[in-house]
Design a protein around this motif. Structure first.
Motif, PDB file in Angstrom:
ATOM      1  N   GLY A 196       0.833  -1.195   0.000  1.00 26.19           N
ATOM      2  CA  GLY A 196       0.000   0.000   0.000  1.00 26.19           C
ATOM      3  C   GLY A 196       0.865   1.239   0.000  1.00 26.19           C
ATOM      4  O   GLY A 196       1.959   1.252  -0.542  1.00 26.19           O
ATOM      5  N   LYS A 197       0.378   2.281   0.634  1.00 28.87           N
ATOM      6  CA  LYS A 197       1.150   3.514   0.685  1.00 28.87           C
ATOM      7  C   LYS A 197       2.392   3.365   1.553  1.00 28.87           C
ATOM      8  O   LYS A 197       3.411   3.980   1.308  1.00 28.87           O
ATOM      9  N   TYR A 198       2.286   2.526   2.603  1.00 26.73           N
ATOM     10  CA  TYR A 198       3.426   2.350   3.494  1.00 26.73           C
ATOM     11  C   TYR A 198       4.445   1.407   2.863  1.00 26.73           C
ATOM     12  O   TYR A 198       4.091   0.346   2.350  1.00 26.73           O
ATOM     13  N   GLN A 199       5.697   1.792   2.888  1.00 31.42           N
ATOM     14  CA  GLN A 199       6.775   0.950   2.399  1.00 31.42           C
ATOM     15  C   GLN A 199       7.770   0.729   3.535  1.00 31.42           C
ATOM     16  O   GLN A 199       8.102   1.667   4.264  1.00 31.42           O
ATOM     17  N   PHE A 200       8.219  -0.492   3.688  1.00 29.45           N
ATOM     18  CA  PHE A 200       9.170  -0.814   4.745  1.00 29.45           C
ATOM     19  C   PHE A 200      10.398   0.071   4.590  1.00 29.45           C
ATOM     20  O   PHE A 200      10.988   0.151   3.511  1.00 29.45           O
ATOM     21  N   ASP A 201      10.780   0.762   5.667  1.00 28.66           N
ATOM     22  CA  ASP A 201      11.791   1.812   5.568  1.00 28.66           C
ATOM     23  C   ASP A 201      13.203   1.335   5.835  1.00 28.66           C
ATOM     24  O   ASP A 201      14.113   2.153   5.989  1.00 28.66           O
ATOM     25  N   ILE A 202      13.428   0.032   5.909  1.00 30.83           N
ATOM     26  CA  ILE A 202      14.781  -0.493   6.122  1.00 30.83           C
ATOM     27  C   ILE A 202      15.263  -1.141   4.830  1.00 30.83           C
ATOM     28  O   ILE A 202      14.514  -1.864   4.166  1.00 30.83           O
ATOM     29  N   PHE A 203      16.505  -0.875   4.471  1.00 36.06           N
ATOM     30  CA  PHE A 203      17.103  -1.401   3.252  1.00 36.06           C
ATOM     31  C   PHE A 203      18.289  -2.292   3.612  1.00 36.06           C
ATOM     32  O   PHE A 203      18.954  -2.070   4.619  1.00 36.06           O
TER      33      PHE A 203
ATOM     34  N   PHE B  87      20.001  -0.907   7.085  1.00 33.34           N
ATOM     35  CA  PHE B  87      20.011   0.509   7.424  1.00 33.34           C
ATOM     36  C   PHE B  87      18.630   1.098   7.166  1.00 33.34           C
ATOM     37  O   PHE B  87      17.933   0.713   6.232  1.00 33.34           O
ATOM     38  N   ARG B  88      18.275   2.089   8.001  1.00 29.12           N
ATOM     39  CA  ARG B  88      16.955   2.695   7.926  1.00 29.12           C
ATOM     40  C   ARG B  88      16.979   3.953   7.060  1.00 29.12           C
ATOM     41  O   ARG B  88      17.875   4.799   7.191  1.00 29.12           O
ATOM     42  N   ASN B  89      15.984   4.078   6.199  1.00 32.86           N
ATOM     43  CA  ASN B  89      15.831   5.264   5.359  1.00 32.86           C
ATOM     44  C   ASN B  89      15.033   6.309   6.143  1.00 32.86           C
ATOM     45  O   ASN B  89      13.875   6.594   5.839  1.00 32.86           O
ATOM     46  N   SER B  90      15.659   6.877   7.152  1.00 32.61           N
ATOM     47  CA  SER B  90      14.965   7.807   8.049  1.00 32.61           C
ATOM     48  C   SER B  90      14.718   9.168   7.410  1.00 32.61           C
ATOM     49  O   SER B  90      13.922   9.960   7.922  1.00 32.61           O
ATOM     50  N   ASN B  91      15.388   9.470   6.296  1.00 29.84           N
ATOM     51  CA  ASN B  91      15.217  10.763   5.631  1.00 29.84           C
ATOM     52  C   ASN B  91      14.265  10.691   4.432  1.00 29.84           C
ATOM     53  O   ASN B  91      14.181  11.655   3.660  1.00 29.84           O
ATOM     54  N   ASP B  92      13.563   9.569   4.273  1.00 29.41           N
ATOM     55  CA  ASP B  92      12.617   9.382   3.166  1.00 29.41           C
ATOM     56  C   ASP B  92      13.251   9.668   1.811  1.00 29.41           C
ATOM     57  O   ASP B  92      12.687  10.380   0.964  1.00 29.41           O
ATOM     58  N   LEU B  93      14.432   9.125   1.604  1.00 25.85           N
ATOM     59  CA  LEU B  93      15.127   9.301   0.328  1.00 25.85           C
ATOM     60  C   LEU B  93      14.528   8.377  -0.733  1.00 25.85           C
ATOM     61  O   LEU B  93      13.990   7.315  -0.417  1.00 25.85           O
TER      62      LEU B  93
ATOM     63  N   ASN C 143      13.949  -4.901  14.670  1.00 22.41           N
ATOM     64  CA  ASN C 143      13.638  -3.592  14.100  1.00 22.41           C
ATOM     65  C   ASN C 143      13.514  -2.588  15.245  1.00 22.41           C
ATOM     66  O   ASN C 143      12.423  -2.300  15.731  1.00 22.41           O
ATOM     67  N   ASP C 144      14.649  -2.062  15.682  1.00 27.26           N
ATOM     68  CA  ASP C 144      14.662  -1.143  16.819  1.00 27.26           C
ATOM     69  C   ASP C 144      15.608   0.018  16.534  1.00 27.26           C
ATOM     70  O   ASP C 144      16.042   0.223  15.390  1.00 27.26           O
ATOM     71  N   ASP C 145      15.943   0.753  17.569  1.00 26.34           N
ATOM     72  CA  ASP C 145      16.798   1.933  17.414  1.00 26.34           C
ATOM     73  C   ASP C 145      18.249   1.574  17.107  1.00 26.34           C
ATOM     74  O   ASP C 145      19.051   2.475  16.825  1.00 26.34           O
TER      75      ASP C 145
ATOM     76  N   ILE D 289      20.555   5.730   6.804  1.00 29.59           N
ATOM     77  CA  ILE D 289      21.192   6.091   5.539  1.00 29.59           C
ATOM     78  C   ILE D 289      21.251   7.615   5.473  1.00 29.59           C
ATOM     79  O   ILE D 289      20.225   8.283   5.582  1.00 29.59           O
ATOM     80  N   TYR D 290      22.439   8.163   5.291  1.00 30.68           N
ATOM     81  CA  TYR D 290      22.592   9.615   5.248  1.00 30.68           C
ATOM     82  C   TYR D 290      22.032  10.197   3.950  1.00 30.68           C
ATOM     83  O   TYR D 290      21.206  11.101   3.951  1.00 30.68           O
ATOM     84  N   ARG D 291      22.502   9.651   2.816  1.00 28.71           N
ATOM     85  CA  ARG D 291      22.129  10.228   1.517  1.00 28.71           C
ATOM     86  C   ARG D 291      22.531   9.260   0.413  1.00 28.71           C
ATOM     87  O   ARG D 291      23.278   8.287   0.652  1.00 28.71           O
ATOM     88  N   VAL D 292      22.034   9.524  -0.778  1.00 25.97           N
ATOM     89  CA  VAL D 292      22.520   8.810  -1.960  1.00 25.97           C
ATOM     90  C   VAL D 292      23.912   9.353  -2.284  1.00 25.97           C
ATOM     91  O   VAL D 292      24.125  10.573  -2.291  1.00 25.97           O
TER      92      VAL D 292
END
Length: 266
Positions: free
Chosen positions: A47-54, A66-72, A111-113, A118-121
């Motif tokens: 759906g709209k939600y996508q798992f934010d860990i790569f 690593f977590r995509n915490s910056n919605d890249l 899946n914790d802190d 991920i900083y950036r591409v």
């Protein structure tokens, strides 16, 4: 044509095949030559939600989450700059979405802190700097082997991996016994001006990092797809009536071939 000999739903009296109504998935697995298992069948539709860990891949197939915490906007194959202890590193995205969640469950990663971000591409400047850092790895490994010989340490240095920020290097080695490398760390840190991490690996992991061609003519399983090493014993060869010739049963790592387990159950 008739039903399976072990199936309770055999051919009907009129000659038609009743079938197990299980689409080739009876208890014996023999109704269909190419049996498949839909391992995504119990997964919710995206759906709209996508798992934010790569899952991010580093040198020689080493992977971490690593977590995509910056919605890249990130896709598999993209180079990314990730947060690592005391610095940053560059890796390549190898997996995304719900498959990452399954991989984390398989490897028992919570899946914790503790999941770093991920900083950036990675930009062109990041990649150029990383490439210049990688050029230090081979000269460092050769010089480190000379230092190990000077200190007469019973260990084999296999590989060196520099962190992208050029502040730390990980030295991968194998050894049969415990090694006191305190003096070695001092020498390496003083000569290369970096923080040093020594990481011991098994002989099978060493073969996977170095790669090669097996006796079957294909690239080594441990360097292509095999990620978990299971115990292999001579009983596996004896049970399959194979010759107990060590030269034929041993892989390039010097241990029994992992493929001895592949057909053992059948």
């Amino acid at each position: 044509m008739s039903g399976c000999s072990t199936c309770s739903t055999l051919t009907a009296a009129d000659g038609s095949i009743k079938g197990c109504k299980s689409n080739g998935g009876c208890s014996t697995g023999g109704c269909n030559k190419l049996n498949t298992f839909d391992w995504l069948s119990n997964m919710e539709a995206p759906g709209k939600y996508q798992f934010d860990i790569f899952e991010v891949r580093f040198k020689n197939g080493r992977k971490d989450f690593f977590r995509n915490s910056n919605d890249l906007e990130i896709y598999p194959g993209d180079p990314v700059v990730v947060n690592v202890p005391n610095g940053h590193h560059v890796g390549y995205v190898s997996l995304q979405g719900e498959l990452v969640r399954l991989q984390m469950q398989k490897k028992k990663v919570n899946n914790d802190d503790e999941i770093r971000s991920i900083y950036r591409v990675a930009s062109q400047k990041d990649l150029e700097k990383f490439e210049s850092v990688q050029k230090r790895e081979n000269p460092t490994m050769y010089r480190s082997r000379e230092i190990i010989n000077e200190l007469k340490l019973e260990m084999k240095l296999t590989d060196v991996e520099y962190q992208a920020d050029n502040s730390k290097a990980t030295f991968y080695y194998s050894a049969d016994e415990r090694v006191d490398f305190r003096e070695l760390i001092k020498r390496l840190a003083g000569e290369f001006k970096i923080r040093v991490e020594m990481r011991q690996i098994s002989l099978r992991q060493e073969a996977g990092r170095l790669g090669g061609i097996g006796s079957c003519g294909r690239e080594l399983c441990c360097s292509t797809w095999l990620s978990e090493f299971k115990n292999v014993s001579t009983s596996a060869a004896r049970y399959q009536n194979l010759s107990l010739n060590p030269s034929k049963l041993s892989g390039q790592c010097g241990r029994l071939k992992c493929c001895l387990n592949y057909e053992l159950e059948t």
